[in-house]
Design an enzyme around this catalytic site. Structure first.
Site, PDB file in Angstrom:
ATOM      1  N   LYS A  19      -9.592  59.701  23.078  1.00 20.63           N
ATOM      2  CA  LYS A  19     -10.119  58.687  23.672  1.00 20.63           C
ATOM      3  C   LYS A  19     -10.495  59.412  25.323  1.00 20.63           C
ATOM      4  O   LYS A  19     -11.665  59.365  25.530  1.00 20.63           O
ATOM      5  CB  LYS A  19      -9.717  57.385  24.217  1.00 20.63           C
ATOM      6  CG  LYS A  19      -9.531  56.684  22.543  1.00 20.63           C
ATOM      7  CD  LYS A  19      -8.784  56.167  22.022  1.00 20.63           C
ATOM      8  CE  LYS A  19      -8.358  54.888  21.265  1.00 20.63           C
ATOM      9  NZ  LYS A  19      -7.267  54.291  21.124  1.00 20.63           N
ATOM     10  N   GLN A  35      -3.220  50.903  24.434  1.00 22.34           N
ATOM     11  CA  GLN A  35      -2.957  51.572  22.841  1.00 22.34           C
ATOM     12  C   GLN A  35      -1.305  51.204  21.625  1.00 22.34           C
ATOM     13  O   GLN A  35      -0.218  50.974  22.236  1.00 22.34           O
ATOM     14  CB  GLN A  35      -2.448  52.673  23.386  1.00 22.34           C
ATOM     15  CG  GLN A  35      -2.347  53.743  21.406  1.00 22.34           C
ATOM     16  CD  GLN A  35      -3.546  54.319  21.162  1.00 22.34           C
ATOM     17  OE1 GLN A  35      -4.370  53.711  21.306  1.00 22.34           O
ATOM     18  NE2 GLN A  35      -3.342  53.888  19.697  1.00 22.34           N
ATOM     19  N   ASP A  59     -11.237  46.696  23.609  1.00 28.96           N
ATOM     20  CA  ASP A  59     -10.517  46.502  21.860  1.00 28.96           C
ATOM     21  C   ASP A  59     -11.045  45.795  21.257  1.00 28.96           C
ATOM     22  O   ASP A  59     -10.787  45.418  20.149  1.00 28.96           O
ATOM     23  CB  ASP A  59      -8.856  46.742  21.892  1.00 28.96           C
ATOM     24  CG  ASP A  59      -8.834  48.626  22.034  1.00 28.96           C
ATOM     25  OD1 ASP A  59      -9.374  48.874  20.823  1.00 28.96           O
ATOM     26  OD2 ASP A  59      -7.512  49.146  21.817  1.00 28.96           O
TER      27      ASP A  59
END
Ligand code: NAD
Length: 291
Positions: free
Chosen positions: A52, A96, A119
């Site tokens: 990412k 994460q 997200d």
């Protein structure tokens, strides 16, 4: 049979984003800034976060990686999230997952400010998605929708079966495919570990979206001739012939399923790369929403 090439499509999206960022720079507009919090040293999570960050650099975004020890307290992690919420230079950030057992994942998800929740996991954003309102759509489902859109896969009026009801893939996928949109307008069935007669249900699918995390679970006999098959699964299985010591397997037994399909995503190179591209799209969206 057409392969839905996520690697190529994500490269195309990244190139579009790179051009847009360059144009923003020329116009003196803000460069998107994505931050990621990584707790602990889980191998797969480290790989995901690193790619990412690398992708951000490649398209000209600013990126910040915050690495925290796996023993960090929940309180300290929440404080770090508050700092990112308050940092006006950071447009969006992700934590994460999975997190260590002693940390309440839902508490963490709800602490991220909805406007920075690229997200799309915050209940407010999830609710907006379910209502078809503008929001951040979770990266993996958004990436799948983008693949269907760009390959112009027909979805209207089709029966769509989703296997798996996780909050990050299966559940949002089932909602998106049922919305009055393109892609969308499917008749959706959401299946899970308690579903009976899964094989028969799958055999009726025009579109089969598989996200359960069991390698090669879906075999040819479960798939209708001409179906569209989206394989979300990624499982690392030991493989001594590989430098990394493992190879990636999807939830679909590709060799028996692919010949029966009209469209299929490979693993690797299907849904995986699309997830990162979506996250980058969401980050740009976060900047634009403030303008
Ligand atoms: P999860 O473990 O949170 O959820 C799995 C779901 O599958 C559950 O809802 C469960 O009810 C269902 N399930 C389990 N066994 C079943 C069975 N026998 N029959 C029917 N349903 C069953 O998993 P997840 O986070 O949704 O991830 C699923 C897979 O997708 C994993 O392999 C994961 O690595 C992968 N994944 C890939 C990406 C990507 O970018 N490509 C992103 C997220 C997850």
């Amino acid at each position: 049979m057409t392969i839905l090439d996520g690697k190529q499509t994500s490269a195309q999206i990244k190139e579009e984003l790179r051009v847009e960022v360059e144009e923003r720079k020329r116009k003196g507009l803000k460069v998107p800034h994505l931050a990621a919090i990584l707790v602990g040293e889980d191998g797969a999570s480290m790989t995901y976060v690193n790619s990412k960050v690398k992708s951000c650099k490649a398209i000209g975004y600013d990126s910040t990686l915050i690495r925290l020890d796996s023993a960090i307290s929940e309180e300290k992690l929440l404080e770090t999230i508050d700092e990112l919420n308050d940092n006006t230079d950071i447009d969006g950030f992700i934590v994460q997952l999975p997190l260590p057992k002693h940390i309440d994942e839902q508490k963490v998800i709800e602490r991220v400010h909805p406007e920075k929740d690229v997200d799309g996991f915050h209940p407010e954003n999830f609710g907006r998605m379910a209502l078809g309102l503008p929001t951040f759509i979770p990266a993996t489902p958004n990436g799948i929708m983008e693949l269907l859109r760009r390959y112009e896969v027909p979805t209207e009026g089709k029966s769509c079966i989703v296997i798996g009801r996780s909050h990050i893939v299966g559940l949002p996928m089932s909602i998106l495919m049922g919305l009055n949109d393109v892609p969308g307008n499917c008749t959706v069935t959401l299946t899970h570990s308690r579903t009976k007669n899964l094989k028969e249900i799958c055999q009726n699918a025009d579109i089969l979206i598989v996200a359960l995390g069991k390698p090669e679970f879906v075999t040819g006999e479960m798939v209708k001739e001409g179906a569209v098959v989206i394989d979300v699964g990624i499982t690392r299985v030991p493989d001594e012939t590989k430098k990394s010591g493992f190879r990636l397997l999807g939830d679909v037994h590709y060799d028996s399923v692919a010949p029966r399909t009209s469209f299929i995503t490979p693993v690797p190179g299907g849904v995986g790369p699309m997830t990162i591209a979506s996250l980058l799209q969401n980050t740009l969206k976060a900047v634009k929403r403030k303008e």
